[in-house]
Design a protein around this motif. Sequence first.
Motif, PDB file in Angstrom:
ATOM      1  N   GLU A 219      31.276 -19.477 -20.403  1.00  0.00           N
ATOM      2  CA  GLU A 219      30.362 -18.384 -20.736  1.00  0.00           C
ATOM      3  C   GLU A 219      29.554 -18.701 -21.998  1.00  0.00           C
ATOM      4  OE1 GLU A 219      33.569 -18.084 -20.098  1.00  0.00           O
ATOM      5  OE2 GLU A 219      33.531 -17.076 -18.143  1.00  0.00           O
ATOM      6  N   ASP A 220      30.153 -19.435 -22.929  1.00  0.00           N
ATOM      7  CA  ASP A 220      29.431 -19.848 -24.135  1.00  0.00           C
ATOM      8  C   ASP A 220      28.279 -20.786 -23.782  1.00  0.00           C
ATOM      9  OD1 ASP A 220      31.275 -18.454 -25.721  1.00  0.00           O
ATOM     10  OD2 ASP A 220      32.597 -20.197 -25.857  1.00  0.00           O
ATOM     11  N   ALA A 221      28.559 -21.737 -22.893  1.00  0.00           N
ATOM     12  CA  ALA A 221      27.517 -22.672 -22.472  1.00  0.00           C
ATOM     13  C   ALA A 221      26.380 -21.936 -21.779  1.00  0.00           C
ATOM     14  CB  ALA A 221      28.115 -23.738 -21.546  1.00  0.00           C
ATOM     15  N   GLN A 222      26.726 -20.938 -20.956  1.00  0.00           N
ATOM     16  CA  GLN A 222      25.693 -20.148 -20.287  1.00  0.00           C
ATOM     17  C   GLN A 222      24.822 -19.415 -21.314  1.00  0.00           C
ATOM     18  OE1 GLN A 222      28.173 -17.771 -17.583  1.00  0.00           O
ATOM     19  NE2 GLN A 222      27.131 -18.755 -15.879  1.00  0.00           N
ATOM     20  N   ALA A 223      25.467 -18.830 -22.318  1.00  0.00           N
ATOM     21  CA  ALA A 223      24.723 -18.096 -23.347  1.00  0.00           C
ATOM     22  C   ALA A 223      23.796 -19.017 -24.117  1.00  0.00           C
ATOM     23  CB  ALA A 223      25.700 -17.399 -24.294  1.00  0.00           C
ATOM     24  N   LEU A 224      24.307 -20.186 -24.530  1.00  0.00           N
ATOM     25  CA  LEU A 224      23.480 -21.129 -25.283  1.00  0.00           C
ATOM     26  C   LEU A 224      22.328 -21.638 -24.423  1.00  0.00           C
ATOM     27  CD1 LEU A 224      22.960 -22.695 -27.856  1.00  0.00           C
ATOM     28  CD2 LEU A 224      24.617 -24.425 -27.090  1.00  0.00           C
ATOM     29  N   SER A 225      22.571 -21.870 -23.154  1.00  0.00           N
ATOM     30  CA  SER A 225      21.512 -22.312 -22.253  1.00  0.00           C
ATOM     31  C   SER A 225      20.411 -21.261 -22.137  1.00  0.00           C
ATOM     32  CB  SER A 225      22.097 -22.619 -20.878  1.00  0.00           C
ATOM     33  OG  SER A 225      21.076 -22.957 -19.958  1.00  0.00           O
ATOM     34  N   THR A 226      20.807 -19.998 -22.031  1.00  0.00           N
ATOM     35  CA  THR A 226      19.833 -18.912 -21.948  1.00  0.00           C
ATOM     36  C   THR A 226      18.977 -18.856 -23.213  1.00  0.00           C
ATOM     37  OG1 THR A 226      21.300 -17.625 -20.525  1.00  0.00           O
ATOM     38  CG2 THR A 226      19.554 -16.421 -21.652  1.00  0.00           C
ATOM     39  N   ILE A 227      19.624 -19.018 -24.365  1.00  0.00           N
ATOM     40  CA  ILE A 227      18.908 -18.954 -25.638  1.00  0.00           C
ATOM     41  C   ILE A 227      17.920 -20.104 -25.768  1.00  0.00           C
ATOM     42  CG2 ILE A 227      19.196 -19.173 -28.144  1.00  0.00           C
ATOM     43  CD1 ILE A 227      21.912 -17.667 -27.721  1.00  0.00           C
ATOM     44  N   THR A 228      18.356 -21.328 -25.489  1.00  0.00           N
ATOM     45  CA  THR A 228      17.459 -22.477 -25.657  1.00  0.00           C
ATOM     46  C   THR A 228      16.306 -22.434 -24.651  1.00  0.00           C
ATOM     47  OG1 THR A 228      18.986 -23.810 -24.300  1.00  0.00           O
ATOM     48  CG2 THR A 228      19.192 -23.984 -26.692  1.00  0.00           C
ATOM     49  N   SER A 229      16.564 -21.942 -23.455  1.00  0.00           N
ATOM     50  CA  SER A 229      15.477 -21.791 -22.475  1.00  0.00           C
ATOM     51  C   SER A 229      14.453 -20.775 -22.964  1.00  0.00           C
ATOM     52  CB  SER A 229      16.044 -21.348 -21.124  1.00  0.00           C
ATOM     53  OG  SER A 229      16.837 -22.359 -20.547  1.00  0.00           O
ATOM     54  N   ALA A 230      14.948 -19.671 -23.535  1.00  0.00           N
ATOM     55  CA  ALA A 230      14.042 -18.634 -24.022  1.00  0.00           C
ATOM     56  C   ALA A 230      13.211 -19.129 -25.203  1.00  0.00           C
ATOM     57  CB  ALA A 230      14.845 -17.400 -24.429  1.00  0.00           C
ATOM     58  N   VAL A 231      13.827 -19.896 -26.090  1.00  0.00           N
ATOM     59  CA  VAL A 231      13.092 -20.452 -27.234  1.00  0.00           C
ATOM     60  C   VAL A 231      12.034 -21.436 -26.751  1.00  0.00           C
ATOM     61  CG1 VAL A 231      13.286 -21.822 -29.338  1.00  0.00           C
ATOM     62  CG2 VAL A 231      14.999 -20.096 -28.832  1.00  0.00           C
ATOM     63  N   SER A 232      12.394 -22.280 -25.797  1.00  0.00           N
ATOM     64  CA  SER A 232      11.416 -23.227 -25.247  1.00  0.00           C
ATOM     65  C   SER A 232      10.222 -22.491 -24.654  1.00  0.00           C
ATOM     66  CB  SER A 232      12.073 -24.108 -24.174  1.00  0.00           C
ATOM     67  OG  SER A 232      13.109 -24.892 -24.721  1.00  0.00           O
ATOM     68  N   LEU A 233      10.509 -21.415 -23.930  1.00  0.00           N
ATOM     69  CA  LEU A 233       9.436 -20.619 -23.329  1.00  0.00           C
ATOM     70  C   LEU A 233       8.544 -20.005 -24.403  1.00  0.00           C
ATOM     71  CD1 LEU A 233       8.126 -19.264 -20.865  1.00  0.00           C
ATOM     72  CD2 LEU A 233       9.846 -17.452 -21.053  1.00  0.00           C
ATOM     73  N   ARG A 234       9.147 -19.465 -25.460  1.00  0.00           N
ATOM     74  CA  ARG A 234       8.357 -18.850 -26.528  1.00  0.00           C
ATOM     75  C   ARG A 234       7.519 -19.886 -27.268  1.00  0.00           C
ATOM     76  NH1 ARG A 234       5.090 -15.113 -27.721  1.00  0.00           N
ATOM     77  NH2 ARG A 234       5.022 -14.517 -29.930  1.00  0.00           N
ATOM     78  N   LEU A 235       8.060 -21.075 -27.502  1.00  0.00           N
ATOM     79  CA  LEU A 235       7.299 -22.138 -28.166  1.00  0.00           C
ATOM     80  C   LEU A 235       6.104 -22.552 -27.310  1.00  0.00           C
ATOM     81  CD1 LEU A 235      10.174 -24.364 -29.617  1.00  0.00           C
ATOM     82  CD2 LEU A 235       8.501 -23.014 -30.930  1.00  0.00           C
ATOM     83  N   GLU A 236       6.283 -22.586 -26.012  1.00  0.00           N
ATOM     84  CA  GLU A 236       5.151 -22.906 -25.129  1.00  0.00           C
ATOM     85  C   GLU A 236       4.074 -21.826 -25.228  1.00  0.00           C
ATOM     86  OE1 GLU A 236       6.664 -23.445 -21.228  1.00  0.00           O
ATOM     87  OE2 GLU A 236       7.662 -25.328 -21.691  1.00  0.00           O
ATOM     88  N   GLN A 237       4.498 -20.568 -25.332  1.00  0.00           N
ATOM     89  CA  GLN A 237       3.541 -19.468 -25.476  1.00  0.00           C
ATOM     90  C   GLN A 237       2.781 -19.582 -26.798  1.00  0.00           C
ATOM     91  OE1 GLN A 237       6.199 -16.154 -25.131  1.00  0.00           O
ATOM     92  NE2 GLN A 237       6.127 -16.104 -22.890  1.00  0.00           N
ATOM     93  N   LEU A 238       3.468 -19.966 -27.868  1.00  0.00           N
ATOM     94  CA  LEU A 238       2.830 -20.096 -29.179  1.00  0.00           C
ATOM     95  C   LEU A 238       1.876 -21.291 -29.226  1.00  0.00           C
ATOM     96  CD1 LEU A 238       5.846 -19.342 -31.539  1.00  0.00           C
ATOM     97  CD2 LEU A 238       3.931 -17.846 -30.981  1.00  0.00           C
ATOM     98  N   ALA A 239       2.050 -22.243 -28.329  1.00  0.00           N
ATOM     99  CA  ALA A 239       1.203 -23.440 -28.342  1.00  0.00           C
ATOM    100  C   ALA A 239      -0.209 -23.147 -27.846  1.00  0.00           C
ATOM    101  CB  ALA A 239       1.840 -24.529 -27.477  1.00  0.00           C
ATOM    102  N   PHE A 240      -0.382 -22.006 -27.183  1.00  0.00           N
ATOM    103  CA  PHE A 240      -1.713 -21.680 -26.617  1.00  0.00           C
ATOM    104  C   PHE A 240      -2.423 -20.643 -27.483  1.00  0.00           C
ATOM    105  CE2 PHE A 240       0.727 -23.260 -23.015  1.00  0.00           C
ATOM    106  CZ  PHE A 240      -0.154 -24.180 -22.464  1.00  0.00           C
TER     107      PHE A 240
END
Length: 240
Positions: A219-240
Amino acid sequence: MESLEIAVQPVSSGSSGSLWYVTNGKAVIGPVDTDLLLRGISSGRVPDDCYIAQPTWAMWRPLQQIREVRALYRKQEGGQDFMGKPLTEALPFAGIEDDDQLLKQALKLAVEQTHADVGLVHQDVEPHVGLVTTHAYGRGMKSTLARVMPSYDPVHELVPSAGKVFTAPSEAQNWARTATRRLSTGGPVRAVAIGFVKVARSMNTVIELGHFRHAFRHEDAQALSTITSAVSLRLEQLAF
């Protein structure tokens, strides 16, 4: 209930995640995986006054002491739980406009969700000589700030992708031993977890977590995966 005396029973090869035994003081059932346990609690088949244990534990614990169960209770009471929700709605990243603040918030959330004792963020910053430790959490970890992760660090050998997570005991693999040495400034690390934040415009950013008491759970790995995916998505949004 003091000592834990149970016979380990065969488990289906399809089982995943943590395994649990449950008792009402008269009978013991298990092992069952986390999903089956939570379904039993939700349906009322596992009453709130039951006790629970994993095969390696020496003591039974009340259901309320298990964080997966507490998360279920919060969800039933209408509390916020980001697992399973759309990333843009579930995590508090949407209003952050600065890359550095985004990663700082990501480390804070990762520590909270995995109950890690220590954590670091390694980020690509100017003059782009490699990944630099930019954020730290935990006792004694501030002394690691501004250190450069060398190109020969075994963490670089892992296959990075947005949301990709690796977990291991502290001495299990070369990358885990190296991460343990970094994180052990704050205390004796028994297990490590690494998540990658990846966007096209920069090198990989690494979130590194350490636990003093036990291994990171599925469950910890799932949580960390969700967080890093969300951060990656937000960084892509900030790049535009």
